[in-house]
Design an enzyme around this catalytic site. Sequence first.
Site, PDB file in Angstrom:
ATOM      1  N   LYS A   1     -12.483  -1.615  -0.493  1.00 45.10           N
ATOM      2  CA  LYS A   1     -11.653  -0.747  -1.339  1.00 45.10           C
ATOM      3  C   LYS A   1     -12.308  -0.636  -2.726  1.00 45.10           C
ATOM      4  O   LYS A   1     -13.356  -0.015  -2.829  1.00 45.10           O
ATOM      5  CB  LYS A   1     -10.217  -1.250  -1.360  1.00 45.10           C
ATOM      6  CG  LYS A   1      -9.568  -1.041   0.023  1.00 45.10           C
ATOM      7  CD  LYS A   1      -8.095  -1.334   0.095  1.00 45.10           C
ATOM      8  CE  LYS A   1      -7.538  -0.846   1.420  1.00 45.10           C
ATOM      9  NZ  LYS A   1      -6.990  -1.900   2.283  1.00 45.10           N
TER      10      LYS A   1
ATOM     11  N   HIS B   1      -5.618  -4.373  -2.209  1.00 41.12           N
ATOM     12  CA  HIS B   1      -5.422  -3.187  -3.051  1.00 41.12           C
ATOM     13  C   HIS B   1      -5.457  -3.517  -4.541  1.00 41.12           C
ATOM     14  O   HIS B   1      -4.989  -2.719  -5.356  1.00 41.12           O
ATOM     15  CB  HIS B   1      -4.098  -2.498  -2.714  1.00 41.12           C
ATOM     16  CG  HIS B   1      -4.199  -1.540  -1.569  1.00 41.12           C
ATOM     17  ND1 HIS B   1      -4.835  -0.320  -1.666  1.00 41.12           N
ATOM     18  CD2 HIS B   1      -3.761  -1.627  -0.292  1.00 41.12           C
ATOM     19  CE1 HIS B   1      -4.768   0.309  -0.496  1.00 41.12           C
ATOM     20  NE2 HIS B   1      -4.132  -0.462   0.359  1.00 41.12           N
TER      21      HIS B   1
ATOM     22  N   SER C   1       0.795  -1.226   0.000  1.00 36.98           N
ATOM     23  CA  SER C   1       0.000   0.000   0.000  1.00 36.98           C
ATOM     24  C   SER C   1       0.828   1.277   0.000  1.00 36.98           C
ATOM     25  O   SER C   1       0.380   2.300  -0.491  1.00 36.98           O
ATOM     26  CB  SER C   1      -0.955  -0.002   1.175  1.00 36.98           C
ATOM     27  OG  SER C   1      -0.226  -0.070   2.377  1.00 36.98           O
TER      28      SER C   1
END
Length: 394
Positions: free
Chosen positions: A241, A210, A182
Amino acid sequence: MNETVRQQLQAFLAEQEQRGLLKKERVLTSSQSRSIEVAGKKVLNFCANNYLGLSDNKEVIQAAKDAMDRWGYGLSSVRFICGTQALHKQLEKRISTFLRTDDTILFSSCFDANGALFEPLLGEGDAVISDELNHASIIDGIRLCKAERFRYKHSDMNDLKECLQQSRHCRRRLIATDGVFSMDGDVAKLAEICALAKDFDALVMVDDSHATGYLGPTGRGTVELCGVEGQVDLITTTFGKACGGASGGCISGNQLLIDLYRQRARPYLFSNTLAPAICGGTLKVLDILEQDNPYKDLTMRNAKRFRSLMEAAGFDLVKGETAIVPVMVYDENKAVAMADALLERGIYVIGFCYPVVPQGRARIRVQLSAVHTQQDIETAVDAFVSVAKEMKLL
Ligand SMILES: *Cc1c(COP(=O)(O)O)cnc(C)c1O
């Protein structure tokens, strides 16, 4: 509270404040979107994990409402007592189909999924081999198990090999890695990791929080991007996300492992079922991902556009191929001051400092989304340039 504890806590907070490390939460007065209101002021949002722009997608919101109407607000139970609805089984099946795995088990968050993953599988005499930059939830999950711990230097395949050699005596071995890291936005070397795992007869888990939904030719994440589908035993990911941004997560993978987790995973056995609205919303997200997913290409196009404009302007970026673009500032105070100045100009970004990133490696992390317009990106770059010039960084 006794006086000593009170003083200790006050001293901790005062020190954080003094070092400029006290985390401030800015209060939004709008929903999550490309443009948001921070304390009443409209700004462009470049710090959400809303990669596909689905956080305020009308179809997703409607599907969540419909699920709530049909299936209720909540289950008041864990899964194995009276908390499993047909809806939950449907979502697990759909995720398995999407990720091309045997089966999937839902959790309230990916943090919980990672908290659940290690302890049932690995005990004394086993080993877990973890990238040093793995997410906090992987680190915590590993702490909960009794396996021997090996940590390899970030994406250093020689060091990983060394760990595999050193752990030869162990019964079971699991390599654990983020799919996308990240803070640098880089992708794990999954092809090499899976090849080493094969050579050394180790299991592999990838946390694709992610990546799921927007990376890879059809948005199936780093496992697809790196061409290692079928070679990864366990994938964890979040629905918080790219996949709608509400909350919820899962472990997806090998049937026997998922069966084990249904019996033994503590956050599954002792924490409440995922709310129906989230299941319904996530099912709609999967519809979008499995149809033509028009957003994925926009996310990547926007990331590329931002990168090339920033590089042309002379900024020092961490190289990469994801929608996370770290703009290196190095100095901690300058990174924070720069982010504040950008917010003043209507660009919402965050400066990241030690201990989240190494000392002297402070940066502004910019996250691109499918919903940003070309104009948004140009506005952001212009703001970066003028703030950097003011601060004599360019
Ligand atoms: C965000 C993130 C998590 C946590 O996900 P939640 O569903 O918000 O708990 C776990 N792992 C990684 C790699 C993440 O980026």
